[in-house]
Design an enzyme around this catalytic site. Structure first.
Site, PDB file in Angstrom:
ATOM      1  N   CYS A 177      31.135  60.372  49.283  1.00 53.10           N
ATOM      2  CA  CYS A 177      31.522  61.711  49.749  1.00 53.10           C
ATOM      3  C   CYS A 177      30.466  62.775  49.473  1.00 53.10           C
ATOM      4  O   CYS A 177      30.472  63.835  50.109  1.00 53.10           O
ATOM      5  CB  CYS A 177      32.832  62.130  49.098  1.00 53.10           C
ATOM      6  SG  CYS A 177      34.218  61.056  49.512  1.00 53.10           S
ATOM      7  N   HIS A 203      37.907  66.827  55.368  1.00 54.45           N
ATOM      8  CA  HIS A 203      36.803  66.273  54.575  1.00 54.45           C
ATOM      9  C   HIS A 203      36.051  65.246  55.426  1.00 54.45           C
ATOM     10  O   HIS A 203      36.278  64.041  55.307  1.00 54.45           O
ATOM     11  CB  HIS A 203      37.404  65.637  53.323  1.00 54.45           C
ATOM     12  CG  HIS A 203      36.454  64.914  52.430  1.00 54.45           C
ATOM     13  ND1 HIS A 203      35.095  65.137  52.410  1.00 54.45           N
ATOM     14  CD2 HIS A 203      36.696  63.951  51.484  1.00 54.45           C
ATOM     15  CE1 HIS A 203      34.532  64.344  51.507  1.00 54.45           C
ATOM     16  NE2 HIS A 203      35.482  63.615  50.940  1.00 54.45           N
ATOM     17  N   CYS A 234      33.295  64.827  43.932  1.00 53.21           N
ATOM     18  CA  CYS A 234      33.614  63.476  43.463  1.00 53.21           C
ATOM     19  C   CYS A 234      33.205  62.482  44.543  1.00 53.21           C
ATOM     20  O   CYS A 234      33.188  62.814  45.733  1.00 53.21           O
ATOM     21  CB  CYS A 234      35.092  63.350  43.139  1.00 53.21           C
ATOM     22  SG  CYS A 234      36.206  63.647  44.526  1.00 53.21           S
TER      23      CYS A 234
END
Length: 388
Positions: free
Chosen positions: A89, A344, A374
């Site tokens: 990510c 996201h 994260c």
């Protein structure tokens, strides 16, 4: 050592799954952001040393070096290189850190960092269809933890990791849903006052698509209470307090103060400090806590020096555990909402957050901003920028 400065940052509006960006190839989506960056700054693309592009699921439409194909799709000269990086990510935040590091090392003096993810066209986990990335040695190392405790037999799973975080920090379903509702409320307020308008690139295939479309206005803890847990029968994580599956792209232009002056550009901020850290790969999402401690120690700043924080809302326990451990002030955390409200798009999210952070700092006159993400596998990037 040369300084690295950011002269502009741009992103697409974030599309929900099967939404306005579903018909746009990710290389083309990347190209529209690259074109917008060049047009806004007036920089000749031929002068750019490299394009460092984040992407997580590098398969299907995102396979075969999408960083390079983004450059070609943008119509930039064939002499402009491109590369693709994957730190889960945090991929485009890592691209940004790499770009700044290369400028500070004197290897580049004009570089684009960014990323893309079309989670509609390349579904989450598509790259694992034909294999198991957690091989025998990794499984052997964590065998005891995988077969015992509160979540036996759950493997390396981000949703279960979020459940583990909620359990460790004593975060109730109510507190998580209250935080998720806050995300929607703040995002709605930001959209309504035009906070994002100046940072959005136009998308020719969707000319009327001018705002992040995942927002669910009127979300409350009461409406979220109706949703079923997603990962364990009596769990606290569900679709409403987790990040949305999304499509998007984003990019920043990094250079030196001297090169910016030569090009007639006014930098927004300087790259102050960066760090990356590892953490428990089963809990997986706690990396921002040690990464923040590491970047603050390296920078010589304290948590109270930072005026705005972007902590990616992969799941609501992530920013809440981070908040509890760092002692940061809640009103400085994700002041424009976050991924729970607007989505996201994995490979793009790092520089989406940086674009939001830089513009918020400039709008509010905030000197220092900190961003952390994260990441799958239990790592995290943390980056501090300073307004100029």
């Amino acid at each position: 050592m040369p300084e690295a400065v950011i002269v502009d940052a741009v992103r697409s509006p974030i599309g929900k799954r099967n939404g306005s960006l579903a018909g746009v190839h990710p290389a083309d989506l990347s190209a529209y952001v690259l074109r917008a960056l060049a047009e806004r700054t007036g920089v000749d693309p031929a002068e750019i040393d490299d394009v460092i592009w984040g992407c997580v699921n590098q398969t299907g439409d995102q396979a075969a070096q999408i960083g390079r194909y983004a450059v070609l799709a943008a119509g930039w000269p064939e002499t402009v290189p491109g590369t693709t990086v994957n730190r889960a990510c945090g991929s485009s935040q890592q691209a940004f850190d790499f770009a700044a590091g290369m400028v500070m090392a004197g290897q580049y003096d004009l570089v684009v960092a960014g990323g893309v993810e079309s989670m509609t066209r390349v579904p989450l986990g598509a790259g694992r269809d034909n294999g198991r990335p957690f091989g025998p040695l990794v499984r052997e190392r964590y065998a005891a933890d995988l077969t015992s405790g509160e979540f036996p037999g759950q493997d390396f799973n981000q949703g279960v990791g979020a459940e583990r975080i909620a359990a460790k920090w004593g975060l109730s379903r109510q507190s998580l849903d209250e935080y998720a509702s806050r995300s929607h409320e703040l995002a709605a307020a930001a959209i309504d006052r035009g906070a994002f308008d100046s940072q959005l690139a136009p998308i020719p295939e969707a000319p009327d698509f001018t705002a992040d479309e995942g927002l669910r206005r009127g979300t409350t803890p009461e409406t979220l209470a109706r949703l079923k847990p997603s990962f364990t029968e009596n769990g606290v994580i569900h679709a409403g307090n987790a990040s949305q599956i999304s499509d998007g792209a984003s990019a920043v232009l990094v250079t030196t103060p001297q090169r910016a002056e030569e090009l007639g550009l006014t930098p927004i901020a300087r790259y102050h400090t960066g760090a990356v850290s590892g953490a428990d790969p089963l809990m997986m999402l706690t990396g921002p806590i040690p990464a923040t401690a590491k970047v603050l120690k390296r920078s010589g700043l304290s948590i109270s020096d930072i005026g705005a924080f972007e902590v990616n809302e992969a799941f609501a326990p992530v920013p809440l555990a981070w908040l509890a451990e760092t002692g940061a002030e809640l009103d400085r955390l994700n002041p424009l909402g976050g991924a729970i409200a607007v989505g996201h798009p994995l490979g793009a999210s790092g520089t989406v957050l940086m674009t939001r952070l830089l513009n918020h700092m400039r709008d509010q006159g905030i000197r220092y901003g900190l961003q952390t993400m994260c990441e799958g596998g239990g790592t995290a990037n943390a980056t501090i920028v300073e307004l100029l």
